[in-house]
Design a protein around this motif. Sequence first.
Motif, PDB file in Angstrom:
ATOM      1  N   MET A   1      64.207 -52.070  64.901  1.00  0.00           N
ATOM      2  CA  MET A   1      64.129 -51.788  63.481  1.00  0.00           C
ATOM      3  C   MET A   1      63.834 -50.310  63.225  1.00  0.00           C
ATOM      4  O   MET A   1      64.456 -49.698  62.366  1.00  0.00           O
ATOM      5  CB  MET A   1      63.050 -52.693  62.876  1.00  0.00           C
ATOM      6  CG  MET A   1      62.854 -52.516  61.419  1.00  0.00           C
ATOM      7  SD  MET A   1      64.282 -53.156  60.533  1.00  0.00           S
ATOM      8  CE  MET A   1      63.725 -52.983  58.901  1.00  0.00           C
ATOM      9  N   LYS A   2      62.871 -49.754  63.999  1.00  0.00           N
ATOM     10  CA  LYS A   2      62.520 -48.345  63.838  1.00  0.00           C
ATOM     11  C   LYS A   2      63.691 -47.447  64.208  1.00  0.00           C
ATOM     12  O   LYS A   2      63.896 -46.410  63.596  1.00  0.00           O
ATOM     13  CB  LYS A   2      61.309 -47.999  64.707  1.00  0.00           C
ATOM     14  CG  LYS A   2      60.010 -48.552  64.207  1.00  0.00           C
ATOM     15  CD  LYS A   2      58.867 -48.096  65.084  1.00  0.00           C
ATOM     16  CE  LYS A   2      57.564 -48.690  64.613  1.00  0.00           C
ATOM     17  NZ  LYS A   2      56.439 -48.287  65.461  1.00  0.00           N
ATOM     18  N   THR A   3      64.452 -47.840  65.207  1.00  0.00           N
ATOM     19  CA  THR A   3      65.583 -47.015  65.622  1.00  0.00           C
ATOM     20  C   THR A   3      66.664 -46.997  64.553  1.00  0.00           C
ATOM     21  O   THR A   3      67.315 -45.974  64.347  1.00  0.00           O
ATOM     22  CB  THR A   3      66.183 -47.517  66.962  1.00  0.00           C
ATOM     23  OG1 THR A   3      66.576 -48.878  66.816  1.00  0.00           O
ATOM     24  CG2 THR A   3      65.191 -47.372  68.097  1.00  0.00           C
ATOM     25  N   LYS A   4      66.874 -48.125  63.847  1.00  0.00           N
ATOM     26  CA  LYS A   4      67.873 -48.162  62.780  1.00  0.00           C
ATOM     27  C   LYS A   4      67.467 -47.243  61.637  1.00  0.00           C
ATOM     28  O   LYS A   4      68.297 -46.516  61.079  1.00  0.00           O
ATOM     29  CB  LYS A   4      68.067 -49.585  62.271  1.00  0.00           C
ATOM     30  CG  LYS A   4      68.804 -50.474  63.226  1.00  0.00           C
ATOM     31  CD  LYS A   4      69.019 -51.839  62.619  1.00  0.00           C
ATOM     32  CE  LYS A   4      69.779 -52.733  63.590  1.00  0.00           C
ATOM     33  NZ  LYS A   4      70.015 -54.059  63.025  1.00  0.00           N
ATOM     34  N   VAL A   5      66.194 -47.264  61.288  1.00  0.00           N
ATOM     35  CA  VAL A   5      65.703 -46.400  60.215  1.00  0.00           C
ATOM     36  C   VAL A   5      65.807 -44.941  60.639  1.00  0.00           C
ATOM     37  O   VAL A   5      66.246 -44.079  59.872  1.00  0.00           O
ATOM     38  CB  VAL A   5      64.239 -46.765  59.848  1.00  0.00           C
ATOM     39  CG1 VAL A   5      63.637 -45.734  58.904  1.00  0.00           C
ATOM     40  CG2 VAL A   5      64.166 -48.151  59.260  1.00  0.00           C
ATOM     41  N   LEU A   6      65.427 -44.667  61.877  1.00  0.00           N
ATOM     42  CA  LEU A   6      65.506 -43.309  62.392  1.00  0.00           C
ATOM     43  C   LEU A   6      66.954 -42.813  62.414  1.00  0.00           C
ATOM     44  O   LEU A   6      67.238 -41.672  62.035  1.00  0.00           O
ATOM     45  CB  LEU A   6      64.892 -43.247  63.794  1.00  0.00           C
ATOM     46  CG  LEU A   6      64.732 -41.869  64.408  1.00  0.00           C
ATOM     47  CD1 LEU A   6      63.850 -40.982  63.541  1.00  0.00           C
ATOM     48  CD2 LEU A   6      64.162 -41.981  65.805  1.00  0.00           C
ATOM     49  N   MET A   7      67.882 -43.658  62.832  1.00  0.00           N
ATOM     50  CA  MET A   7      69.308 -43.290  62.846  1.00  0.00           C
ATOM     51  C   MET A   7      69.816 -43.046  61.424  1.00  0.00           C
ATOM     52  O   MET A   7      70.593 -42.118  61.183  1.00  0.00           O
ATOM     53  CB  MET A   7      70.133 -44.393  63.520  1.00  0.00           C
ATOM     54  CG  MET A   7      69.959 -44.475  65.013  1.00  0.00           C
ATOM     55  SD  MET A   7      70.664 -43.063  65.834  1.00  0.00           S
ATOM     56  CE  MET A   7      72.379 -43.449  65.715  1.00  0.00           C
ATOM     57  N   ALA A   8      69.397 -43.874  60.476  1.00  0.00           N
ATOM     58  CA  ALA A   8      69.825 -43.725  59.081  1.00  0.00           C
ATOM     59  C   ALA A   8      69.329 -42.400  58.506  1.00  0.00           C
ATOM     60  O   ALA A   8      70.068 -41.686  57.815  1.00  0.00           O
ATOM     61  CB  ALA A   8      69.332 -44.897  58.243  1.00  0.00           C
ATOM     62  N   VAL A   9      68.075 -42.061  58.807  1.00  0.00           N
ATOM     63  CA  VAL A   9      67.509 -40.813  58.317  1.00  0.00           C
ATOM     64  C   VAL A   9      68.237 -39.618  58.942  1.00  0.00           C
ATOM     65  O   VAL A   9      68.582 -38.647  58.253  1.00  0.00           O
ATOM     66  CB  VAL A   9      65.984 -40.749  58.604  1.00  0.00           C
ATOM     67  CG1 VAL A   9      65.429 -39.347  58.354  1.00  0.00           C
ATOM     68  CG2 VAL A   9      65.254 -41.767  57.763  1.00  0.00           C
ATOM     69  N   ALA A  10      68.503 -39.690  60.231  1.00  0.00           N
ATOM     70  CA  ALA A  10      69.196 -38.603  60.913  1.00  0.00           C
ATOM     71  C   ALA A  10      70.618 -38.447  60.382  1.00  0.00           C
ATOM     72  O   ALA A  10      71.092 -37.334  60.144  1.00  0.00           O
ATOM     73  CB  ALA A  10      69.210 -38.851  62.421  1.00  0.00           C
ATOM     74  N   LEU A  11      71.310 -39.554  60.200  1.00  0.00           N
ATOM     75  CA  LEU A  11      72.676 -39.511  59.688  1.00  0.00           C
ATOM     76  C   LEU A  11      72.715 -38.969  58.259  1.00  0.00           C
ATOM     77  O   LEU A  11      73.571 -38.155  57.918  1.00  0.00           O
ATOM     78  CB  LEU A  11      73.308 -40.905  59.744  1.00  0.00           C
ATOM     79  CG  LEU A  11      74.776 -40.996  59.381  1.00  0.00           C
ATOM     80  CD1 LEU A  11      75.607 -40.143  60.322  1.00  0.00           C
ATOM     81  CD2 LEU A  11      75.248 -42.434  59.423  1.00  0.00           C
ATOM     82  N   THR A  12      71.773 -39.382  57.434  1.00  0.00           N
ATOM     83  CA  THR A  12      71.685 -38.883  56.054  1.00  0.00           C
ATOM     84  C   THR A  12      71.425 -37.381  56.046  1.00  0.00           C
ATOM     85  O   THR A  12      72.030 -36.634  55.273  1.00  0.00           O
ATOM     86  CB  THR A  12      70.573 -39.620  55.288  1.00  0.00           C
ATOM     87  OG1 THR A  12      70.814 -41.020  55.341  1.00  0.00           O
ATOM     88  CG2 THR A  12      70.500 -39.167  53.851  1.00  0.00           C
ATOM     89  N   GLY A  13      70.533 -36.941  56.911  1.00  0.00           N
ATOM     90  CA  GLY A  13      70.251 -35.511  57.002  1.00  0.00           C
ATOM     91  C   GLY A  13      71.465 -34.717  57.448  1.00  0.00           C
ATOM     92  O   GLY A  13      71.766 -33.651  56.899  1.00  0.00           O
ATOM     93  N   LEU A  14      72.191 -35.240  58.405  1.00  0.00           N
ATOM     94  CA  LEU A  14      73.383 -34.560  58.895  1.00  0.00           C
ATOM     95  C   LEU A  14      74.460 -34.492  57.813  1.00  0.00           C
ATOM     96  O   LEU A  14      75.058 -33.446  57.582  1.00  0.00           O
ATOM     97  CB  LEU A  14      73.933 -35.285  60.131  1.00  0.00           C
ATOM     98  CG  LEU A  14      75.172 -34.681  60.765  1.00  0.00           C
ATOM     99  CD1 LEU A  14      74.863 -33.297  61.308  1.00  0.00           C
ATOM    100  CD2 LEU A  14      75.697 -35.588  61.857  1.00  0.00           C
ATOM    101  N   LEU A  15      74.698 -35.593  57.127  1.00  0.00           N
ATOM    102  CA  LEU A  15      75.687 -35.607  56.052  1.00  0.00           C
ATOM    103  C   LEU A  15      75.268 -34.707  54.893  1.00  0.00           C
ATOM    104  O   LEU A  15      76.094 -34.008  54.321  1.00  0.00           O
ATOM    105  CB  LEU A  15      75.926 -37.033  55.555  1.00  0.00           C
ATOM    106  CG  LEU A  15      76.678 -37.959  56.511  1.00  0.00           C
ATOM    107  CD1 LEU A  15      76.700 -39.381  55.968  1.00  0.00           C
ATOM    108  CD2 LEU A  15      78.089 -37.470  56.740  1.00  0.00           C
ATOM    109  N   GLY A  16      74.004 -34.740  54.566  1.00  0.00           N
ATOM    110  CA  GLY A  16      73.508 -33.880  53.485  1.00  0.00           C
ATOM    111  C   GLY A  16      73.670 -32.413  53.808  1.00  0.00           C
ATOM    112  O   GLY A  16      74.063 -31.603  52.964  1.00  0.00           O
TER     113      GLY A  16
END
Length: 156
Positions: free
Chosen positions: A1-16
Amino acid sequence: MKTKVLMAVALTGLLGTGLYAYGGNMQSMQKGMSCPSGMNNSMMMKKQKKMRSHGVMSLLRDLNLTSEQMKDIQSIKQELMKKRTRPTVAFTKEGFDKEKYIQIMKQKRDNMLESKAEMIDKVYKVLTSEQKEQLKVLMDLRAERMSTMMNKRMRF
């Protein structure tokens, strides 16, 4: 669960960051960063300047105007700007007058040619005979450049 949230945050940061870099292209060019199209900063700035410069009034920058002439031209522009009817007159606290807005916008469209001609006439009277000749030469050069450019485009 933590890895999914961490991946989502990283992906959002990269796209942003990517969107910011793409949308902030003009600021990055001014800071000296590279342009994605391969043009350098000076080429982009020249292209932007050419895109903005249309009409007789833009050629006045290339004439050697005195400070008095510049003040006169500025006052002519301000005088004509004051005469313009603003579409904001159609908006009131109570509502929006659609018919009045349409009427104002039609008048603006119809009067645009006359107001430009009036402004050019007044500004032309401010110029000296040498500046008038120079303006004519600049206009001819611009027409020649435009003709050459159109011929190049038509040849494919």
